[in-house]
Design an enzyme around this catalytic site. Structure first.
Site, PDB file in Angstrom:
ATOM      1  N   ARG A  58     -27.724 -26.157 -35.142  1.00  0.00           N
ATOM      2  CA  ARG A  58     -27.299 -26.153 -33.742  1.00  0.00           C
ATOM      3  C   ARG A  58     -27.619 -27.479 -33.070  1.00  0.00           C
ATOM      4  NH1 ARG A  58     -30.766 -22.948 -31.780  1.00  0.00           N
ATOM      5  NH2 ARG A  58     -31.981 -24.562 -30.713  1.00  0.00           N
ATOM      6  N   TYR A 110      -5.872 -26.370 -15.237  1.00  0.00           N
ATOM      7  CA  TYR A 110      -5.746 -25.312 -16.235  1.00  0.00           C
ATOM      8  C   TYR A 110      -6.266 -23.993 -15.676  1.00  0.00           C
ATOM      9  CZ  TYR A 110      -7.326 -22.594 -20.309  1.00  0.00           C
ATOM     10  OH  TYR A 110      -7.580 -21.594 -21.204  1.00  0.00           O
ATOM     11  N   LYS A 209      -6.007 -28.894 -28.496  1.00  0.00           N
ATOM     12  CA  LYS A 209      -4.641 -29.327 -28.212  1.00  0.00           C
ATOM     13  C   LYS A 209      -4.267 -30.564 -29.036  1.00  0.00           C
ATOM     14  CE  LYS A 209      -4.901 -26.037 -25.067  1.00  0.00           C
ATOM     15  NZ  LYS A 209      -6.324 -25.747 -24.889  1.00  0.00           N
TER      16      LYS A 209
END
Length: 400
Positions: A58, A110, A209
């Site tokens: 992590r 968005y 994207k």
């Protein structure tokens, strides 16, 4: 590529950075040309409590580090951070704030960003004001004594409004150096727009994207060139823990190596489709910064070095016509998201921006007849034929 003349220039070394930045070749015992995928969740330490680069997955991972270095290089920043989604990246950035702070956010963003600012952040006592960031006076008037962050997208989603990144930076920093200026660069990618060089403090991406470009990974990223923000964001990345998997990092890093080629084709095909739609009898309005009809066309030529494949248009009629249009598409896929190799179409008011209050959508001009396209990498003529056929089946234009 278009013959349009841009003041902004593409980084002449962009492709080399995309291919080589962050590579692990020659590091340690690895001689692999392609950087290896490190799946281990834990790492050997030389001594108890020693200062090792890698301790736990992590906190740090070689595959993720390679991707973060590459993204930072492409944005001409110093420090990159990857997260498990674009909204996870946003959430971590907003953790830089505290209760009682104030945020200015662009009024057209968005849907997930709007939902977060409207329904999540208020529970920790952070106030948000939504303003039209294309109007510099509105931005100036919205600044309060406790304003600590300004957040915008340019082009905006889905109205394709452009904000002057540098002008806003000058206004914000003149008022206070304590205001963090965040620009979501998802629609443009660093190939066509580099907000850090125009005065932004932080650049954010939904890597899902264009940056990945293959619709097979959900991920987000943040880039800054400020060392103090690096320390704070690195702490939050580890403490909040919304980090991506090594396999996903490998896939995005691989996608970046063709980003410059893909963006050129997205631009070429997107402009062709936008020009076609603007001349179509079934279309009422087209929003694309590359068209002279766009209200911020001159700003686009000054601020960017090109355009992506994003187009928003309104067909003649309403929701019934828009629904018939989407059902008759054969190549464009009715789906949310954007920036992949396949072309997508959606109705923002019912899909990506459905969580935005109806009155706010109407104020922005986001009607039920509005379609957002993500023009992919298919043959341009096939895409135009697909749109033409679907439009004529959806809209009654007399003998046409």
């Amino acid at each position: 590529m278009s013959s349009l003349m841009y003041s902004g220039k593409v980084d002449p070394h962009f492709a080399t950075k995309a291919i080589h930045a962050g590579k692990q070749t020659g590091q340690g015992t690895s001689t692999a040309v392609v950087s290896p995928i490190t799946l281990s969740t834990t790492f050997v330490q030389t001594e108890p409590g020693g200062n090792c680069e890698y301790v736990y997955g992590r906190s740090n991972n070689p595959t993720r580090n390679s991707l973060e270095k590459c993204i930072a290089a492409l944005e001409n920043g110093k420090h990159g951070f990857c997260f498990s989604s674009g909204l996870a990246a946003m959430d971590t950035v907003v953790h830089l704030l505290k209760g009682g702070d104030h945020v200015i956010c662009g009024d057209d963003v968005y849907g997930g960003t709007s939902r977060y600012f409207r329904k999540v952040i208020d529970c920790v006592g952070v106030d948000v004001t939504f303003v039209d960031t294309t109007d510099i006076d509105s931005v100036r008037k919205a600044i309060q004594k406790n304003t600590r962050m300004l957040w915008l997208e340019t082009p905006s989603n889905p109205m394709m409004k452009l904000s002057d990144i540098k002008e806003i930076a000058d206004v914000v920093k003149q008022y206070s150096q304590d205001i963090l200026y965040v620009v979501d660069n998802t629609f443009m990618t660093p190939y066509f727009q580099q907000p850090l060089s125009l005065g932004a403090d932080i650049v954010l991406h939904s890597l899902t994207k264009y940056m990945n470009g293959h619709c097979d990974v959900v991920m987000g990223a943040v880039v800054t060139d400020k060392d103090d923000l690096n320390q704070r964001l690195r702490f939050l990345q580890n403490s909040v823990g919304a980090v991506p998997s090594p396999m996903d990092c490998f896939l995005v890093h691989r996608g970046l190596k063709t980003l410059h080629l893909r963006m050129r084709e997205h631009m070429r095909s997107g402009l062709a489709v936008a020009r076609f739609l603007e001349s179509h009898p079934c279309v009422a309005k087209v929003l694309h910064p590359g068209l002279p009809s766009h209200p911020q066309h001159d700003l686009a030529l000054k601020q960017t070095s090109g355009f992506s494949g994003m187009i928003t248009f309104c067909l003649k009629g309403g929701l019934p016509e828009a629904t018939v249009f989407t059902k008759n598409l054969k190549i464009f896929v009715l789906a949310e998201s954007l920036g992949g190799f396949e072309s997508l179409a959606e109705i923002p008011a019912l899909m990506t921006h459905a969580s935005i209050p109806k009155e706010h959508r109407e104020k922005l001009g986001m009607s039920d007849a509005m379609i957002r396209l993500s023009v992919g990498l298919e043959t341009t003529e096939d895409l135009i034929d697909d749109l033409d056929r679907a439009l004529r089946q959806a809209v009654n234009v007399g003998t046409n």
